[in-house]
Motif scaffolding. Structure first.
Motif, PDB file in Angstrom:
ATOM      1  N   ASP A  54       0.970  -1.273   0.042  1.00 35.81           N
ATOM      2  CA  ASP A  54       0.015  -0.051  -0.201  1.00 35.81           C
ATOM      3  C   ASP A  54       0.789   1.342  -0.053  1.00 35.81           C
ATOM      4  O   ASP A  54       0.408   2.451  -0.277  1.00 35.81           O
ATOM      5  CB  ASP A  54      -1.106   0.125   1.120  1.00 35.81           C
ATOM      6  CG  ASP A  54      -2.040  -1.226   1.156  1.00 35.81           C
ATOM      7  OD1 ASP A  54      -2.308  -1.340  -0.061  1.00 35.81           O
ATOM      8  OD2 ASP A  54      -2.683  -1.402   2.036  1.00 35.81           O
ATOM      9  N   ILE A  55       1.932   1.275   0.471  1.00 36.03           N
ATOM     10  CA  ILE A  55       2.975   2.449   0.393  1.00 36.03           C
ATOM     11  C   ILE A  55       3.836   2.198  -0.743  1.00 36.03           C
ATOM     12  O   ILE A  55       5.037   3.082  -0.950  1.00 36.03           O
ATOM     13  CB  ILE A  55       3.906   2.679   1.824  1.00 36.03           C
ATOM     14  CG1 ILE A  55       4.589   1.395   2.090  1.00 36.03           C
ATOM     15  CG2 ILE A  55       2.843   2.860   2.914  1.00 36.03           C
ATOM     16  CD1 ILE A  55       5.867   1.544   3.253  1.00 36.03           C
ATOM     17  N   GLY A  56       3.548   1.272  -1.586  1.00 30.97           N
ATOM     18  CA  GLY A  56       4.421   1.019  -2.801  1.00 30.97           C
ATOM     19  C   GLY A  56       5.719   0.461  -2.769  1.00 30.97           C
ATOM     20  O   GLY A  56       6.543   0.548  -3.630  1.00 30.97           O
ATOM     21  N   LYS A  57       5.889  -0.589  -1.808  1.00 32.99           N
ATOM     22  CA  LYS A  57       6.902  -1.397  -1.627  1.00 32.99           C
ATOM     23  C   LYS A  57       6.552  -2.883  -1.566  1.00 32.99           C
ATOM     24  O   LYS A  57       5.726  -3.084  -0.945  1.00 32.99           O
ATOM     25  CB  LYS A  57       7.797  -0.812  -0.479  1.00 32.99           C
ATOM     26  CG  LYS A  57       8.057   0.695  -0.453  1.00 32.99           C
ATOM     27  CD  LYS A  57       8.740   0.881  -1.544  1.00 32.99           C
ATOM     28  CE  LYS A  57       9.541   2.531  -1.375  1.00 32.99           C
ATOM     29  NZ  LYS A  57      10.340   2.839  -2.381  1.00 32.99           N
ATOM     30  N   ALA A  58       7.277  -3.688  -2.426  1.00 34.36           N
ATOM     31  CA  ALA A  58       6.910  -5.049  -2.444  1.00 34.36           C
ATOM     32  C   ALA A  58       7.542  -5.599  -1.165  1.00 34.36           C
ATOM     33  O   ALA A  58       8.645  -5.438  -0.870  1.00 34.36           O
ATOM     34  CB  ALA A  58       7.055  -5.696  -3.730  1.00 34.36           C
ATOM     35  N   TYR A  59       6.992  -6.684  -0.804  1.00 33.37           N
ATOM     36  CA  TYR A  59       7.626  -7.749   0.157  1.00 33.37           C
ATOM     37  C   TYR A  59       8.868  -8.492  -0.439  1.00 33.37           C
ATOM     38  O   TYR A  59       8.474  -8.997  -1.586  1.00 33.37           O
ATOM     39  CB  TYR A  59       6.822  -8.444   0.878  1.00 33.37           C
ATOM     40  CG  TYR A  59       7.349  -9.572   1.831  1.00 33.37           C
ATOM     41  CD1 TYR A  59       7.409  -9.251   3.261  1.00 33.37           C
ATOM     42  CD2 TYR A  59       7.638 -10.889   1.412  1.00 33.37           C
ATOM     43  CE1 TYR A  59       8.147 -10.024   4.121  1.00 33.37           C
ATOM     44  CE2 TYR A  59       8.242 -11.639   2.394  1.00 33.37           C
ATOM     45  CZ  TYR A  59       8.502 -11.369   3.640  1.00 33.37           C
ATOM     46  OH  TYR A  59       9.016 -12.342   4.675  1.00 33.37           O
ATOM     47  N   ASP A  60       9.966  -8.564   0.076  1.00 39.98           N
ATOM     48  CA  ASP A  60      11.227  -9.226  -0.276  1.00 39.98           C
ATOM     49  C   ASP A  60      11.398 -10.243   0.280  1.00 39.98           C
ATOM     50  O   ASP A  60      11.904 -10.105   1.497  1.00 39.98           O
ATOM     51  CB  ASP A  60      12.424  -8.014  -0.189  1.00 39.98           C
ATOM     52  CG  ASP A  60      13.851  -8.619  -0.810  1.00 39.98           C
ATOM     53  OD1 ASP A  60      13.601  -9.822  -1.255  1.00 39.98           O
ATOM     54  OD2 ASP A  60      14.542  -7.806  -0.946  1.00 39.98           O
ATOM     55  N   GLU A  61      11.078 -11.414  -0.354  1.00 39.61           N
ATOM     56  CA  GLU A  61      11.342 -12.757   0.320  1.00 39.61           C
ATOM     57  C   GLU A  61      12.575 -13.044   0.789  1.00 39.61           C
ATOM     58  O   GLU A  61      12.894 -13.873   1.637  1.00 39.61           O
ATOM     59  CB  GLU A  61      10.706 -13.759  -0.648  1.00 39.61           C
ATOM     60  CG  GLU A  61      10.639 -15.456  -0.134  1.00 39.61           C
ATOM     61  CD  GLU A  61       9.605 -15.434   0.886  1.00 39.61           C
ATOM     62  OE1 GLU A  61       9.651 -16.530   1.540  1.00 39.61           O
ATOM     63  OE2 GLU A  61       8.825 -14.583   0.735  1.00 39.61           O
ATOM     64  N   SER A  62      13.641 -12.549  -0.069  1.00 44.59           N
ATOM     65  CA  SER A  62      14.959 -12.831   0.361  1.00 44.59           C
ATOM     66  C   SER A  62      15.411 -12.333   1.902  1.00 44.59           C
ATOM     67  O   SER A  62      16.518 -12.478   2.131  1.00 44.59           O
ATOM     68  CB  SER A  62      15.770 -12.350  -0.567  1.00 44.59           C
ATOM     69  OG  SER A  62      15.826 -10.762  -0.786  1.00 44.59           O
ATOM     70  N   LEU A  63      14.445 -11.394   2.266  1.00 48.69           N
ATOM     71  CA  LEU A  63      14.877 -10.617   3.551  1.00 48.69           C
ATOM     72  C   LEU A  63      13.999 -11.427   4.907  1.00 48.69           C
ATOM     73  O   LEU A  63      14.200 -10.886   5.919  1.00 48.69           O
ATOM     74  CB  LEU A  63      14.559  -9.201   3.513  1.00 48.69           C
ATOM     75  CG  LEU A  63      15.396  -8.344   2.580  1.00 48.69           C
ATOM     76  CD1 LEU A  63      14.861  -6.826   2.544  1.00 48.69           C
ATOM     77  CD2 LEU A  63      16.740  -8.473   2.728  1.00 48.69           C
ATOM     78  N   LYS A  64      13.423 -12.486   4.294  1.00 53.77           N
ATOM     79  CA  LYS A  64      12.312 -13.235   5.529  1.00 53.77           C
ATOM     80  C   LYS A  64      13.157 -13.573   6.735  1.00 53.77           C
ATOM     81  O   LYS A  64      12.541 -13.568   7.822  1.00 53.77           O
ATOM     82  CB  LYS A  64      11.701 -14.318   4.967  1.00 53.77           C
ATOM     83  CG  LYS A  64      12.471 -15.645   4.570  1.00 53.77           C
ATOM     84  CD  LYS A  64      11.725 -16.763   4.117  1.00 53.77           C
ATOM     85  CE  LYS A  64      12.513 -17.911   3.822  1.00 53.77           C
ATOM     86  NZ  LYS A  64      11.579 -19.197   3.153  1.00 53.77           N
ATOM     87  N   ALA A  65      14.653 -13.817   6.840  1.00 54.92           N
ATOM     88  CA  ALA A  65      14.982 -13.996   7.950  1.00 54.92           C
ATOM     89  C   ALA A  65      15.760 -12.808   8.582  1.00 54.92           C
ATOM     90  O   ALA A  65      16.408 -13.272   9.711  1.00 54.92           O
ATOM     91  CB  ALA A  65      16.328 -15.128   7.754  1.00 54.92           C
ATOM     92  N   GLU A  66      15.583 -11.737   8.019  1.00 51.87           N
ATOM     93  CA  GLU A  66      16.310 -10.630   8.513  1.00 51.87           C
ATOM     94  C   GLU A  66      15.333  -9.723   9.258  1.00 51.87           C
ATOM     95  O   GLU A  66      14.166  -9.669   9.162  1.00 51.87           O
ATOM     96  CB  GLU A  66      16.814  -9.901   7.470  1.00 51.87           C
ATOM     97  CG  GLU A  66      17.924 -10.605   6.493  1.00 51.87           C
ATOM     98  CD  GLU A  66      18.663  -9.665   5.567  1.00 51.87           C
ATOM     99  OE1 GLU A  66      18.572  -8.556   5.600  1.00 51.87           O
ATOM    100  OE2 GLU A  66      19.304 -10.375   4.926  1.00 51.87           O
ATOM    101  N   ARG A  67      15.889  -9.109  10.375  1.00 51.89           N
ATOM    102  CA  ARG A  67      15.204  -8.296  11.386  1.00 51.89           C
ATOM    103  C   ARG A  67      15.941  -6.872  11.538  1.00 51.89           C
ATOM    104  O   ARG A  67      17.449  -6.648  11.511  1.00 51.89           O
ATOM    105  CB  ARG A  67      15.063  -8.745  12.630  1.00 51.89           C
ATOM    106  CG  ARG A  67      14.532 -10.241  12.464  1.00 51.89           C
ATOM    107  CD  ARG A  67      13.384 -10.506  13.315  1.00 51.89           C
ATOM    108  NE  ARG A  67      13.667  -9.997  14.563  1.00 51.89           N
ATOM    109  CZ  ARG A  67      13.910 -11.066  15.581  1.00 51.89           C
ATOM    110  NH1 ARG A  67      14.011 -12.238  15.344  1.00 51.89           N
ATOM    111  NH2 ARG A  67      14.114 -10.638  16.947  1.00 51.89           N
TER     112      ARG A  67
END
Length: 436
Positions: free
Chosen positions: A116-129
């Motif tokens: 909704d803010i124009g940024k797609a979820y990046d699956e490659s970052l799923k283990a990052e915080r």
């Protein structure tokens, strides 16, 4: 108002915090400036991650939203977004009653927020915080949801059925955190005991903990929120023999009366509970048990409350928190049991058992005077450093106040000698040459 800046306000438990940290990492990777729990919001977008567990937490979430809604009306915020447990539980009601919120997201669809803010979820970052805790410790959420359906608890209504995170994803997450200086992994879940059942067909907590301990840089692993029914006893040899696993277990028992436990739908009785505690202490010598007890649940007469007090005296829990029962909308208890105990009587019982626990805690702490203990140093205050032993979880348990010494480093381990005890704090001095 700073453009391209998002303030994240995370309310409630450490499990909520982990969700916020995953979201913040995605936002950071998308180029946003992020601030967590700011003293004053300055971002053009504010995201509130709400808690919906009990009434007080719900009120805190609502009041926070109302305050931010007023800031939005004054032009200090461009967009106000709300996610998390409260939004998951009361989505329709909140949407109608809080029009100042631009959009609500539940606990599991926060990825839509990015879109909704124009940024797609990046699956490659799923283990990052984006870690918000002090750099030496962090939380690892290994599952979501719960299949237990206790009579008083709204968690399954919010989170749904128990769902484990795949083991390899969790290990990647630990590696990511360790690479950033994290030494202490606090393993959390609504129900640790069931980890792995849905994915692997068997309880996998012992295997997961063992594999975490094999990662270079992990020094402490602490376990939170085990469930007493169908307890995974295979974890006990791991706790007893693996030096990286803290001899600490957070396991909410709630009550000891067979009548009250049946009313609570805990699927365990007094005899099984006592046997569980016997095995914990016999098979993991030196273990410190944190539990949670509840007073004032329907069916708790003077006899049942007396049982609870006697249980507390005999069990001598090293760490204990307690709550007075409050009826939660939609739960089994709210639909089927009468909340007949007056609020003032609930509070009297609560105060009484907390006073009992304070005496127990003082006696246990006094037994540590003269001992040399390993602690991790959390922070520096004006007059002392503040650390914790392996028996103390961040923010909720005892702390060790250490006399100032130039050799002490925040975020590092050190050996200290306990010189004085209070009910919930220990006083200590640095042992400069522990090998001697």
């Amino acid at each position: 108002m700073k453009k391209n800046k998002i303030d994240i306000i995370s309310l409630g438990c450490s499990k909520n915090l982990v969700d916020s940290e995953h979201l913040m990492r995605q936002l950071q990777a998308s180029g946003y400036q992020i601030e967590h729990n700011p003293s004053r919001v300055t971002g053009e977008i504010v995201v509130v991650n709400t808690c919906g567990f009990i009434r007080d937490a719900q009120e805190e979430s609502i009041n926070t939203i109302l305050e931010l809604g007023e800031a939005k009306r004054k032009g200090k915020i461009r967009k106000l977004l709300v996610m998390g447990c409260l939004a998951e539980r009361f989505l329709a009601e909140l949407t109608e009653e809080l029009p100042e919120v631009d959009k609500f997201y539940g606990k599991f669809n926060w990825k839509e927020l990015l879109a909704d803010i124009g940024k797609a979820y990046d699956e490659s970052l799923k283990a990052e915080r984006y870690l918000t805790t002090p750099s030496h410790y962090a939380y690892l959420k290994i599952s979501e949801g719960c299949n237990r359906f206790c009579a008083f608890c709204a968690i399954p209504l919010i989170t749904g059925r128990h769902k484990s995170v795949p083991m390899e994803t969790l290990l990647d997450e630990v590696r990511y955190m360790v690479a950033r200086g994290v030494k202490e992994i606090n393993v959390i879940a609504q129900d640790l005991s069931s980890y792995g059942l849905d994915l692997y067909g068997e309880m996998k907590l012992p295997e997961l903990v063992s594999k975490i301990s094999e990662i270079d840089g992990v020094e402490w692993i602490r376990l939170h929120y085990a469930y007493p029914t169908q307890f995974p006893y295979e974890i006990l040899p791991v706790m007893a023999t693996n030096p990286k696993v803290c001899k600490y277990l957070d396991i909410a028992l709630q009550h000891i009366s067979d009548k009250v436990l049946a009313n609570m739908r805990r699927h365990i009785g007094k005899a099984e509970t006592l046997e569980l505690l016997r095995r914990l202490r016999a098979e993991v010598p030196g273990i410190h048990i944190r539990t949670t007890l509840m007073v004032g649940f329907p069916g708790e007469g003077e006899t049942e409350y007396g049982e609870l007090k006697e249980f507390l005296k005999e069990s001598r829990f090293e760490r204990m928190g307690a709550f007075a029962y409050s009826e939660e909308e939609g739960t089994y208890a709210s639909r089927n049991l009468k909340d007949e105990i007056p609020e003032e009587e609930k509070q009297r019982r609560l105060s009484e058992i907390m006073e009992m626990q304070e005496e127990i805690s003082l006696e246990i702490n006094e037994s540590k005077v003269g001992q040399v203990l390993r602690v991790i140093v959390d922070r520096e205050e004006d007059d002392y450093y503040v650390g914790r032993t392996e028996w103390d979880s961040p923010e909720v348990d005892n702390e060790v106040l250490i006399e100032k010494n130039d050799d002490i480093v925040v975020g590092e381990f050190c050996d200290v000698k306990i010189t004085e005890a209070m009910p919930f704090e220990l006083i200590a001095e640095l042992v400069e040459n522990p090998q001697n």
